[in-house]
Write a protein that holds these residues in place. Structure first.
Motif, PDB file in Angstrom:
ATOM      1  N   LEU A 233      -3.207 -23.235  41.744  1.00  0.00           N
ATOM      2  CA  LEU A 233      -2.921 -21.899  41.774  1.00  0.00           C
ATOM      3  C   LEU A 233      -3.658 -21.250  40.622  1.00  0.00           C
ATOM      4  O   LEU A 233      -3.938 -20.288  40.615  1.00  0.00           O
ATOM      5  CB  LEU A 233      -1.491 -21.566  41.829  1.00  0.00           C
ATOM      6  CG  LEU A 233      -0.718 -22.090  42.976  1.00  0.00           C
ATOM      7  CD1 LEU A 233       0.733 -22.409  42.710  1.00  0.00           C
ATOM      8  CD2 LEU A 233      -0.842 -20.899  43.949  1.00  0.00           C
TER       9      LEU A 233
ATOM     10  N   ARG B  62      -3.832 -17.327  40.129  1.00  0.00           N
ATOM     11  CA  ARG B  62      -2.536 -17.059  40.441  1.00  0.00           C
ATOM     12  C   ARG B  62      -1.677 -17.516  39.386  1.00  0.00           C
ATOM     13  O   ARG B  62      -0.823 -18.471  39.549  1.00  0.00           O
ATOM     14  CB  ARG B  62      -2.079 -17.511  41.801  1.00  0.00           C
ATOM     15  CG  ARG B  62      -2.921 -16.729  42.932  1.00  0.00           C
ATOM     16  CD  ARG B  62      -2.919 -17.370  44.221  1.00  0.00           C
ATOM     17  NE  ARG B  62      -1.491 -17.388  44.883  1.00  0.00           N
ATOM     18  CZ  ARG B  62      -1.264 -17.841  45.966  1.00  0.00           C
ATOM     19  NH1 ARG B  62      -2.220 -18.283  46.856  1.00  0.00           N
ATOM     20  NH2 ARG B  62       0.121 -17.780  46.312  1.00  0.00           N
ATOM     21  N   ASP B  63      -1.927 -17.028  38.083  1.00  0.00           N
ATOM     22  CA  ASP B  63      -1.053 -17.864  37.011  1.00  0.00           C
ATOM     23  C   ASP B  63       0.312 -17.716  36.904  1.00  0.00           C
ATOM     24  O   ASP B  63       0.909 -18.761  36.570  1.00  0.00           O
ATOM     25  CB  ASP B  63      -2.003 -17.029  35.799  1.00  0.00           C
ATOM     26  CG  ASP B  63      -3.130 -17.460  35.548  1.00  0.00           C
ATOM     27  OD1 ASP B  63      -3.666 -18.381  35.997  1.00  0.00           O
ATOM     28  OD2 ASP B  63      -4.025 -16.481  34.924  1.00  0.00           O
TER      29      ASP B  63
ATOM     30  N   GLU C 106       2.273 -17.897  39.319  1.00  0.00           N
ATOM     31  CA  GLU C 106       2.974 -18.909  40.383  1.00  0.00           C
ATOM     32  C   GLU C 106       2.530 -20.489  39.615  1.00  0.00           C
ATOM     33  O   GLU C 106       3.161 -21.283  39.893  1.00  0.00           O
ATOM     34  CB  GLU C 106       2.079 -18.854  41.652  1.00  0.00           C
ATOM     35  CG  GLU C 106       2.709 -17.558  42.486  1.00  0.00           C
ATOM     36  CD  GLU C 106       1.689 -17.202  43.587  1.00  0.00           C
ATOM     37  OE1 GLU C 106       2.277 -17.332  44.691  1.00  0.00           O
ATOM     38  OE2 GLU C 106       0.566 -16.553  43.212  1.00  0.00           O
TER      39      GLU C 106
END
Length: 138
Positions: free
Chosen positions: A27, A32-33, A35
């Protein structure tokens, strides 16, 4: 009455932590930090996290602008493995990015002392020295 349902099998905590950390890595690589941070936190909750998970979580928190959480995770990672050149380099970049050149320099020096061949740490040390007006130092 039907028999009670058996509980689903569970993964050993170390394996669950490993899978969550791997998912966090994937992620984070996708940007998508938020998450990724949730997966790294899940890894830490499942099993005592190795220093590398705390370091990765710190980097993600830093990118999210959650400096207090990032600092706490960097401290945890470096306390667990004070000879980790990558950890010192990442912490140095975190401090550099926040304008704390003194702490960044100290961290980059720790990274290069831990691994004299750590190219990124040497490059980052050079950047911080120039930025701090110490470009004549060796």
């Amino acid at each position: 009455a039907p028999p009670p349902a058996a509980a689903p099998p569970t993964l050993p905590s170390a394996r669950a932590a490993e899978l969550s950390a791997d998912l966090g890595d994937a992620l984070a690589a996708l940007g998508r930090d938020a998450e990724a941070a949730a997966e790294y936190e899940r890894a830490k909750a499942a099993h005592p996290a190795p220093a590398v998970v705390s370091r990765r979580l710190a980097v993600v928190y830093a990118r999210l602008g959650e400096d207090d959480k990032a600092g706490a995770e960097f401290r945890a990672a470096l306390a667990a493995d004070p000879s980790a050149a990558d950890g010192w380099n990442d912490f140095g970049f975190f401090r550099y990015d926040r304008g704390d050149f003194t702490e960044a320099e100290a961290a980059f020096r720790r990274a290069t002392a831990a691994d004299p061949k750590h190219a990124r740490a040497w490059t980052n040390l050079g950047l911080v020295l120039v930025r701090a007006g110490k470009d004549e130092e060796g």
